[in-house]
Design a protein around this motif. Structure first.
Motif, mmCIF file in Angstrom:
data_model
loop_
_atom_site.group_PDB
_atom_site.id
_atom_site.type_symbol
_atom_site.label_atom_id
_atom_site.label_comp_id
_atom_site.label_asym_id
_atom_site.label_seq_id
_atom_site.Cartn_x
_atom_site.Cartn_y
_atom_site.Cartn_z
ATOM 1 N N VAL A 78 16.283 -0.970 20.418
ATOM 2 C CA VAL A 78 16.389 0.470 20.180
ATOM 3 C C VAL A 78 15.011 1.097 20.363
ATOM 4 O O VAL A 78 13.993 0.465 20.086
ATOM 5 C CB VAL A 78 16.936 0.822 18.776
ATOM 6 N N TYR A 79 15.000 2.323 20.832
ATOM 7 C CA TYR A 79 13.765 3.088 20.974
ATOM 8 C C TYR A 79 13.537 3.872 19.683
ATOM 9 O O TYR A 79 14.442 4.560 19.198
ATOM 10 C CB TYR A 79 13.884 4.049 22.152
ATOM 11 N N VAL A 80 12.344 3.763 19.123
ATOM 12 C CA VAL A 80 11.961 4.508 17.931
ATOM 13 C C VAL A 80 10.919 5.531 18.381
ATOM 14 O O VAL A 80 9.826 5.138 18.809
ATOM 15 C CB VAL A 80 11.387 3.559 16.850
ATOM 16 N N PRO A 81 11.254 6.820 18.331
ATOM 17 C CA PRO A 81 10.361 7.827 18.897
ATOM 18 C C PRO A 81 9.058 8.028 18.127
ATOM 19 O O PRO A 81 8.161 8.698 18.613
ATOM 20 C CB PRO A 81 11.207 9.098 18.888
ATOM 21 N N GLY A 82 8.945 7.437 16.962
ATOM 22 C CA GLY A 82 7.746 7.597 16.152
ATOM 23 C C GLY A 82 7.976 8.598 15.032
ATOM 24 O O GLY A 82 8.951 9.350 15.042
ATOM 25 N N THR A 83 7.075 8.573 14.070
ATOM 26 C CA THR A 83 7.179 9.447 12.908
ATOM 27 C C THR A 83 5.795 10.007 12.594
ATOM 28 O O THR A 83 4.847 9.235 12.427
ATOM 29 C CB THR A 83 7.700 8.664 11.679
ATOM 30 N N PRO A 84 5.680 11.329 12.515
ATOM 31 C CA PRO A 84 4.366 11.900 12.198
ATOM 32 C C PRO A 84 4.060 11.801 10.702
ATOM 33 O O PRO A 84 4.944 11.947 9.860
ATOM 34 C CB PRO A 84 4.501 13.358 12.633
ATOM 35 N N GLN A 85 2.827 11.532 10.398
ATOM 36 C CA GLN A 85 2.266 11.584 9.050
ATOM 37 C C GLN A 85 3.113 10.871 7.983
ATOM 38 O O GLN A 85 3.583 11.468 7.018
ATOM 39 C CB GLN A 85 1.995 13.028 8.642
ATOM 40 N N VAL A 86 3.254 9.572 8.167
ATOM 41 C CA VAL A 86 3.932 8.731 7.185
ATOM 42 C C VAL A 86 2.966 8.478 6.033
ATOM 43 O O VAL A 86 1.815 8.096 6.251
ATOM 44 C CB VAL A 86 4.369 7.394 7.820
ATOM 45 N N ALA A 87 3.441 8.691 4.801
ATOM 46 C CA ALA A 87 2.637 8.397 3.613
ATOM 47 C C ALA A 87 2.892 6.942 3.215
ATOM 48 O O ALA A 87 4.036 6.555 2.974
ATOM 49 C CB ALA A 87 3.009 9.342 2.478
ATOM 50 N N PHE A 88 1.841 6.142 3.167
ATOM 51 C CA PHE A 88 1.981 4.721 2.864
ATOM 52 C C PHE A 88 2.004 4.496 1.354
ATOM 53 O O PHE A 88 1.173 5.039 0.619
ATOM 54 C CB PHE A 88 0.850 3.925 3.518
ATOM 55 N N LYS A 89 2.954 3.691 0.918
ATOM 56 C CA LYS A 89 3.119 3.396 -0.503
ATOM 57 C C LYS A 89 2.009 2.476 -1.000
ATOM 58 O O LYS A 89 1.520 1.622 -0.260
ATOM 59 C CB LYS A 89 4.473 2.725 -0.746
ATOM 60 N N ALA A 90 1.657 2.635 -2.258
ATOM 61 C CA ALA A 90 0.683 1.747 -2.886
ATOM 62 C C ALA A 90 1.203 0.313 -2.795
ATOM 63 O O ALA A 90 2.395 0.056 -2.956
ATOM 64 C CB ALA A 90 0.482 2.144 -4.349
ATOM 65 N N GLY A 91 0.314 -0.611 -2.469
ATOM 66 C CA GLY A 91 0.696 -2.019 -2.338
ATOM 67 C C GLY A 91 1.102 -2.428 -0.933
ATOM 68 O O GLY A 91 1.260 -3.612 -0.666
ATOM 69 N N SER A 92 1.280 -1.443 -0.030
ATOM 70 C CA SER A 92 1.647 -1.797 1.345
ATOM 71 C C SER A 92 0.413 -2.288 2.092
ATOM 72 O O SER A 92 -0.717 -1.925 1.747
ATOM 73 C CB SER A 92 2.267 -0.609 2.072
ATOM 74 N N PRO A 93 0.603 -3.113 3.134
ATOM 75 C CA PRO A 93 -0.551 -3.567 3.916
ATOM 76 C C PRO A 93 -1.311 -2.416 4.567
ATOM 77 O O PRO A 93 -2.529 -2.494 4.737
ATOM 78 C CB PRO A 93 0.058 -4.487 4.974
ATOM 79 N N TYR A 94 -0.615 -1.339 4.904
ATOM 80 C CA TYR A 94 -1.287 -0.181 5.500
ATOM 81 C C TYR A 94 -2.202 0.482 4.468
ATOM 82 O O TYR A 94 -3.344 0.806 4.744
ATOM 83 C CB TYR A 94 -0.272 0.841 6.012
ATOM 84 N N ARG A 95 -1.672 0.673 3.278
ATOM 85 C CA ARG A 95 -2.436 1.335 2.217
ATOM 86 C C ARG A 95 -3.641 0.495 1.810
ATOM 87 O O ARG A 95 -4.683 1.028 1.437
ATOM 88 C CB ARG A 95 -1.518 1.582 1.029
ATOM 89 N N ALA A 96 -3.502 -0.823 1.897
ATOM 90 C CA ALA A 96 -4.608 -1.714 1.537
ATOM 91 C C ALA A 96 -5.835 -1.494 2.417
ATOM 92 O O ALA A 96 -6.948 -1.861 2.037
ATOM 93 C CB ALA A 96 -4.157 -3.168 1.611
ATOM 94 N N THR A 97 -5.650 -0.872 3.584
ATOM 95 C CA THR A 97 -6.784 -0.578 4.466
ATOM 96 C C THR A 97 -7.558 0.655 4.013
ATOM 97 O O THR A 97 -8.605 0.960 4.568
ATOM 98 C CB THR A 97 -6.315 -0.340 5.914
ATOM 99 N N GLY A 98 -6.997 1.367 3.040
ATOM 100 C CA GLY A 98 -7.618 2.605 2.577
ATOM 101 C C GLY A 98 -7.046 3.841 3.237
ATOM 102 O O GLY A 98 -7.402 4.959 2.888
ATOM 103 N N ILE A 99 -6.153 3.655 4.186
ATOM 104 C CA ILE A 99 -5.520 4.790 4.867
ATOM 105 C C ILE A 99 -4.253 5.146 4.094
ATOM 106 O O ILE A 99 -3.415 4.286 3.813
ATOM 107 C CB ILE A 99 -5.192 4.439 6.330
ATOM 108 N N THR A 100 -4.110 6.409 3.732
ATOM 109 C CA THR A 100 -2.956 6.824 2.937
ATOM 110 C C THR A 100 -1.845 7.448 3.781
ATOM 111 O O THR A 100 -0.692 7.445 3.375
ATOM 112 C CB THR A 100 -3.373 7.822 1.847
ATOM 113 N N LYS A 101 -2.201 7.977 4.959
ATOM 114 C CA LYS A 101 -1.231 8.614 5.862
ATOM 115 C C LYS A 101 -1.641 8.362 7.298
ATOM 116 O O LYS A 101 -2.834 8.328 7.606
ATOM 117 C CB LYS A 101 -1.222 10.126 5.681
ATOM 118 N N ALA A 102 -0.655 8.222 8.175
ATOM 119 C CA ALA A 102 -0.939 8.088 9.608
ATOM 120 C C ALA A 102 0.344 8.330 10.393
ATOM 121 O O ALA A 102 1.447 8.217 9.852
ATOM 122 C CB ALA A 102 -1.489 6.708 9.935
#
Length: 89
Positions: free
Chosen positions: A29-53
């Motif tokens: 399936v094609y996923v068109p992307g999502t603007p400005q996702v807020a990363f939950k505390a404890g996620s690997p993304y949030r662990a980088t210090g980035i809260t939204k992307a």
């Protein structure tokens, strides 16, 4: 269909697969992307210090084990194959 036709179909919202794949029920399936996702505390993304992307467009595979695998990449065999088709259950 060839790979180019499969890409056009998937971008038009149709799931695609190859008739030559061994796994039953596998498709892309094609996923068109999502603007400005807020990363939950404890996620690997949030662990980088980035809260939204932004999450960029990508292709996910529904696997034979029943889960979505993000970021599917085509092999040379996939790119050169002519056995692509629209996935139907």
């Amino acid at each position: 269909m060839n790979f180019g036709e499969a890409i056009e179909a998937i971008k038009a919202g149709m799931p695609v697969c190859r008739s030559g794949w061994n796994g039953k029920g596998m498709f892309l399936v094609y996923v068109p992307g999502t603007p400005q996702v807020a990363f939950k505390a404890g996620s690997p993304y949030r662990a980088t210090g980035i809260t939204k992307a932004d999450i960029g467009p990508h292709i996910d595979m529904f696997t034979a084990s029943g889960c979505f695998q993000p970021g599917w990449l085509a092999s040379q065999a996939d790119v050169l194959a002519d056995d692509w088709q629209i996935f139907t259950k």
